[in-house]
Design an enzyme around this catalytic site. Structure first.
Site, PDB file in Angstrom:
ATOM      1  N   ASP A  30      41.775  35.276  43.241  1.00  0.00           N
ATOM      2  CA  ASP A  30      42.705  36.263  43.789  1.00  0.00           C
ATOM      3  C   ASP A  30      43.380  35.672  45.023  1.00  0.00           C
ATOM      4  O   ASP A  30      42.718  35.011  45.830  1.00  0.00           O
ATOM      5  CB  ASP A  30      41.943  37.535  44.162  1.00  0.00           C
ATOM      6  CG  ASP A  30      42.858  38.703  44.437  1.00  0.00           C
ATOM      7  OD1 ASP A  30      43.632  38.638  45.419  1.00  0.00           O
ATOM      8  OD2 ASP A  30      42.803  39.690  43.695  1.00  0.00           O
ATOM      9  N   ILE A  31      44.675  35.907  45.193  1.00  0.00           N
ATOM     10  CA  ILE A  31      45.393  35.351  46.349  1.00  0.00           C
ATOM     11  C   ILE A  31      45.108  36.128  47.632  1.00  0.00           C
ATOM     12  O   ILE A  31      45.397  35.637  48.721  1.00  0.00           O
ATOM     13  CB  ILE A  31      46.921  35.258  46.115  1.00  0.00           C
ATOM     14  CG1 ILE A  31      47.528  36.631  45.857  1.00  0.00           C
ATOM     15  CG2 ILE A  31      47.236  34.290  44.986  1.00  0.00           C
ATOM     16  CD1 ILE A  31      49.048  36.635  45.886  1.00  0.00           C
ATOM     17  N   ASN A  87      40.191  48.743  38.117  1.00  0.00           N
ATOM     18  CA  ASN A  87      40.921  49.931  38.537  1.00  0.00           C
ATOM     19  C   ASN A  87      41.829  50.379  37.391  1.00  0.00           C
ATOM     20  O   ASN A  87      42.409  49.546  36.704  1.00  0.00           O
ATOM     21  CB  ASN A  87      41.769  49.625  39.773  1.00  0.00           C
ATOM     22  CG  ASN A  87      40.928  49.143  40.938  1.00  0.00           C
ATOM     23  OD1 ASN A  87      39.847  49.659  41.180  1.00  0.00           O
ATOM     24  ND2 ASN A  87      41.421  48.151  41.654  1.00  0.00           N
ATOM     25  N   GLY A  93      43.639  53.090  41.922  1.00  0.00           N
ATOM     26  CA  GLY A  93      43.868  51.929  42.772  1.00  0.00           C
ATOM     27  C   GLY A  93      44.506  50.742  42.078  1.00  0.00           C
ATOM     28  O   GLY A  93      44.622  49.671  42.665  1.00  0.00           O
ATOM     29  N   GLN A  94      44.951  50.907  40.843  1.00  0.00           N
ATOM     30  CA  GLN A  94      45.572  49.796  40.121  1.00  0.00           C
ATOM     31  C   GLN A  94      46.971  49.550  40.672  1.00  0.00           C
ATOM     32  O   GLN A  94      47.799  50.455  40.718  1.00  0.00           O
ATOM     33  CB  GLN A  94      45.637  50.105  38.623  1.00  0.00           C
ATOM     34  CG  GLN A  94      46.135  48.952  37.789  1.00  0.00           C
ATOM     35  CD  GLN A  94      46.116  49.258  36.290  1.00  0.00           C
ATOM     36  OE1 GLN A  94      45.873  50.390  35.872  1.00  0.00           O
ATOM     37  NE2 GLN A  94      46.387  48.247  35.497  1.00  0.00           N
ATOM     38  N   HIS A 100      43.016  44.245  34.296  1.00  0.00           N
ATOM     39  CA  HIS A 100      42.334  43.102  34.885  1.00  0.00           C
ATOM     40  C   HIS A 100      41.019  43.534  35.504  1.00  0.00           C
ATOM     41  O   HIS A 100      40.863  44.685  35.891  1.00  0.00           O
ATOM     42  CB  HIS A 100      43.213  42.390  35.925  1.00  0.00           C
ATOM     43  CG  HIS A 100      43.686  43.251  37.043  1.00  0.00           C
ATOM     44  ND1 HIS A 100      44.701  44.187  36.893  1.00  0.00           N
ATOM     45  CD2 HIS A 100      43.310  43.326  38.337  1.00  0.00           C
ATOM     46  CE1 HIS A 100      44.924  44.785  38.049  1.00  0.00           C
ATOM     47  NE2 HIS A 100      44.077  44.301  38.948  1.00  0.00           N
ATOM     48  N   HIS A 102      38.184  42.485  38.481  1.00  0.00           N
ATOM     49  CA  HIS A 102      37.879  41.727  39.686  1.00  0.00           C
ATOM     50  C   HIS A 102      36.406  41.354  39.609  1.00  0.00           C
ATOM     51  O   HIS A 102      35.560  42.221  39.373  1.00  0.00           O
ATOM     52  CB  HIS A 102      38.085  42.582  40.940  1.00  0.00           C
ATOM     53  CG  HIS A 102      39.474  43.078  41.130  1.00  0.00           C
ATOM     54  ND1 HIS A 102      40.340  42.499  42.033  1.00  0.00           N
ATOM     55  CD2 HIS A 102      40.151  44.110  40.557  1.00  0.00           C
ATOM     56  CE1 HIS A 102      41.486  43.157  42.013  1.00  0.00           C
ATOM     57  NE2 HIS A 102      41.398  44.137  41.116  1.00  0.00           N
TER      58      HIS A 102
END
Length: 114
Positions: A30-31, A87, A93-94, A100, A102
């Site tokens: 994740d960035i 999410n 919270g998406q 995807h 996490h």
């Protein structure tokens, strides 16, 4: 889904460094990590969220779970512990509307998460 950032990563129009990839999923760091280990795993099929999955998409759930297990082992968090978060939709919270997961680890997780 030409505007989807994750689809662009899958199609290699946005370059990333995969840490895991097979025929069904792609995973990368994740960035904006929220833990020492923060990896995103995405299906290569554009599925908006868990709410949009069909019975025919069950293979993607299995592939996401397999990837999470392999990534946890690869990044040495399989024994200490990790969290998987998915999410769904805006109130969940998406923020990127491509399914995807996490994978979070490298520190003790707290409960409740939010």
């Amino acid at each position: 889904m030409s505007e989807c950032i994750f689809c662009k990563m899958i199609n290699k129009t946005i370059p990333i460094t995969p840490i895991y990839e097979d025929e069904l999923v792609l995973a990368f760091h994740d960035i904006n990590p929220v833990a020492p280990v923060h990896v995103l795993i995405i299906p290569k099929k554009h599925i908006i969220s868990m709410s949009d999955m069909t019975d025919d998409d069950s293979q993607y759930l299995c592939a996401l779970a397999k990837a999470a297990r392999m990534i946890a082992k690869q990044l040495d968090i399989d024994q200490s512990g990790f969290r998987i978060v998915a999410n769904a939709n805006d109130d969940g919270g998406q923020t990127v509307h491509h399914l995807h997961w996490h994978v979070l680890g490298g520190r003790r997780m707290k409960w409740p998460p939010g």
